[in-house]
Design an enzyme around this catalytic site. Structure first.
Site, PDB file in Angstrom:
ATOM      1  N   GLU A  42      -6.828  -1.302 -15.388  1.00  0.00           N
ATOM      2  CA  GLU A  42      -7.320  -1.643 -14.045  1.00  0.00           C
ATOM      3  C   GLU A  42      -8.118  -0.482 -13.459  1.00  0.00           C
ATOM      4  O   GLU A  42      -9.165  -0.660 -12.839  1.00  0.00           O
ATOM      5  CB  GLU A  42      -6.142  -1.991 -13.141  1.00  0.00           C
ATOM      6  CG  GLU A  42      -6.519  -2.635 -11.834  1.00  0.00           C
ATOM      7  CD  GLU A  42      -6.554  -4.158 -11.892  1.00  0.00           C
ATOM      8  OE1 GLU A  42      -7.315  -4.738 -11.099  1.00  0.00           O
ATOM      9  OE2 GLU A  42      -5.840  -4.756 -12.708  1.00  0.00           O
ATOM     10  N   ASP A  80       2.617   2.011  -2.966  1.00  0.00           N
ATOM     11  CA  ASP A  80       2.814   2.414  -4.359  1.00  0.00           C
ATOM     12  C   ASP A  80       1.932   3.580  -4.770  1.00  0.00           C
ATOM     13  O   ASP A  80       2.379   4.503  -5.442  1.00  0.00           O
ATOM     14  CB  ASP A  80       2.664   1.227  -5.317  1.00  0.00           C
ATOM     15  CG  ASP A  80       1.359   0.469  -5.202  1.00  0.00           C
ATOM     16  OD1 ASP A  80       0.569   0.756  -4.280  1.00  0.00           O
ATOM     17  OD2 ASP A  80       1.124  -0.422  -6.043  1.00  0.00           O
ATOM     18  N   ASP A 119       2.071  -3.918  -9.380  1.00  0.00           N
ATOM     19  CA  ASP A 119       1.747  -5.237  -9.919  1.00  0.00           C
ATOM     20  C   ASP A 119       2.108  -5.325 -11.399  1.00  0.00           C
ATOM     21  O   ASP A 119       2.742  -6.285 -11.853  1.00  0.00           O
ATOM     22  CB  ASP A 119       0.260  -5.538  -9.734  1.00  0.00           C
ATOM     23  CG  ASP A 119      -0.131  -5.659  -8.274  1.00  0.00           C
ATOM     24  OD1 ASP A 119       0.767  -5.698  -7.415  1.00  0.00           O
ATOM     25  OD2 ASP A 119      -1.346  -5.705  -8.000  1.00  0.00           O
ATOM     26  N   HIS A 172       0.821  -1.220   0.000  1.00  0.00           N
ATOM     27  CA  HIS A 172       0.000   0.000   0.000  1.00  0.00           C
ATOM     28  C   HIS A 172       0.856   1.272   0.000  1.00  0.00           C
ATOM     29  O   HIS A 172       0.387   2.331   0.408  1.00  0.00           O
ATOM     30  CB  HIS A 172      -0.966   0.008   1.188  1.00  0.00           C
ATOM     31  CG  HIS A 172      -2.092  -0.965   1.047  1.00  0.00           C
ATOM     32  ND1 HIS A 172      -3.245  -0.699   0.349  1.00  0.00           N
ATOM     33  CD2 HIS A 172      -2.233  -2.238   1.515  1.00  0.00           C
ATOM     34  CE1 HIS A 172      -4.049  -1.755   0.396  1.00  0.00           C
ATOM     35  NE2 HIS A 172      -3.452  -2.704   1.094  1.00  0.00           N
ATOM     36  N   SER A 195      -1.632 -11.303  -7.884  1.00  0.00           N
ATOM     37  CA  SER A 195      -1.937 -10.381  -8.973  1.00  0.00           C
ATOM     38  C   SER A 195      -2.151 -11.072 -10.308  1.00  0.00           C
ATOM     39  O   SER A 195      -1.493 -10.781 -11.310  1.00  0.00           O
ATOM     40  CB  SER A 195      -0.858  -9.307  -9.105  1.00  0.00           C
ATOM     41  OG  SER A 195      -1.396  -8.171  -9.734  1.00  0.00           O
TER      42      SER A 195
END
Length: 382
Positions: free
Chosen positions: A156, A35, A168, A33, A122
């Site tokens: 995404e 990135d 990811d 968390h 992922s």
């Protein structure tokens, strides 16, 4: 992954000789968390992959077959609208690559994966990056690896509705066997750091809990971090995001923070610091120090960032007094999925057996386990 099966299935459903494109899932050693706060992450591609067989079909339609689900899907290139289900990921990749100038025409696709779904490795990024790499090659696109990763991330965001960071997709594209990637999510600069864990294995323990809250809570956490930045920008206008914040800054202005916002921000700042220390530990060959940083990361994710769950906490707690394990933590968005464990090689089988037994006794459900090694990133060819 059985390439022959994918090719055979392609020939059953479609015409032409397809090219093969692959992209791996990933693990993240530490830095969760961070990135989307422009911080640092430390992922590695793994030896589990998404594989596409792709060929032009000389129409204006994309026709796809999801081999693992045994489902067909298709869409027109004239109408790249958000749909539901797995086809949405393909639409998103096509749309984002077209925006970047790739002249995509109709094509047929068969795809299959051995990246476990819902386990925090992922699988969605592997799908996006495999397809993006394949389409860039099939239609003579000029996107570089970074642009393919950014296209996958945008898919995404805009089609799956998850405002993920770049980790990811970057790991799936740039992975290198035997290495982790220290990625600066602000500048997109990176370095490969050798992952020398001789005598140890990376073991992923899957809670078998679907992280159904992950997408919505992920976006909430992102918003909470942005609130914290806005508070601090009143005093430090040079701050752009939590990457620029120190613990001293937070402590100085703690009274102006809602308790929850303060916890979220302090976790991210501390996690970035842990990652820097983890890189130093790897370079020094100090796996014990690395393991303690992994435990610290889990504690922060569980108590300050509140993205763990009872099952994840249980699996980590079970390792704390086990001399065969040097470190463990939850991995991924949270609320389910996997823990990542650094386990002595000769103890892996016993470790998995004992943890499965304890997990079944505590929760009445199976714990899946995967031993993974690092692998290479997205590529063309069998």
């Amino acid at each position: 992954m059985q390439i022959d099966t994918i090719l055979h299935t392609f020939h059953e459903h479609f015409q032409g000789e397809p090219l093969i494109a692959k992209a791996p899932g990933r693990v993240n050693l530490i830095g969760e968390h961070t990135d989307y706060n422009d911080g640092f992450v430390l992922p590695a591609a793994i030896d589990k992959e998404m594989v596409f067989a792709l060929a032009k079909n000389n129409t204006g339609t994309v026709r796809a077959y999801a081999l693992d689900l045994k489902e067909h899907g298709e869409f027109s290139l004239e109408s790249l609208q958000v749909q539901s289900g797995w086809i949405n990921y393909l639409i998103g990749v096509v749309a984002e690559m077209k925006k970047r100038g790739v002249k995509i025409e109709g094509f047929d696709a068969v795809f299959s994966s051995d990246v476990p779904l819902g386990a925090g490795m992922s699988s969605s990024a592997a799908l996006e990056c495999a397809l993006g790499t394949g389409l860039n090659h099939l239609f003579a696109g000029e996107l570089n690896q970074q642009e393919i990763a950014l296209s996958a991330q945008a898919a995404e965001h805009n089609y799956a509705g998850v405002k993920c960071g770049i980790m990811d997709q970057f790991a799936s594209t740039f992975g290198k066997a035997g290495h982790v990637i220290k990625l600066d999510c602000r500048s997109m600069s990176w370095e490969y750091i050798p992952l020398d864990i001789s005598g140890y294995k990376l073991v992923l323990c899957d809670t078998n809990v679907a992280h159904s809250l992950a997408s919505s809570e992920y976006n909430i956490r992102r918003e909470q971090c942005e609130v914290g930045v806005q508070i601090l920008q009143q005093y430090y206008p040079e701050i752009k995001n939590l990457r620029d914040v120190t613990i001293a800054m937070l402590e100085k202005h703690c009274e102006e923070f809602d308790a929850t916002i303060y916890q979220r921000c302090s976790y991210v700042v501390k996690e970035n610091n842990r990652l820097e220390n983890a890189c130093q530990s790897l370079q020094a060959g100090d796996l014990e120090a690395l393991g303690q940083l992994m435990y610290g990361s889990h504690a922060g994710l569980s108590h300050a960032y509140e993205v763990s769950c009872e099952e994840l906490d249980f699996l980590v707690d079970q390792t704390r007094d086990n001399p065969q394990v040097v470190g463990a933590r939850m991995m991924g968005g949270g609320f389910g999925g996997c823990t990542i464990n650094l386990v002595k090689e000769e103890a892996v089988d016993t470790f998995i057996f004992d943890l499965r037994e304890a997990y079944m006794q505590a929760f009445g459900k199976e714990m899946k386990a995967y031993t993974v090694v690092t692998g290479d990133g997205a590529r063309i060819g069998e």
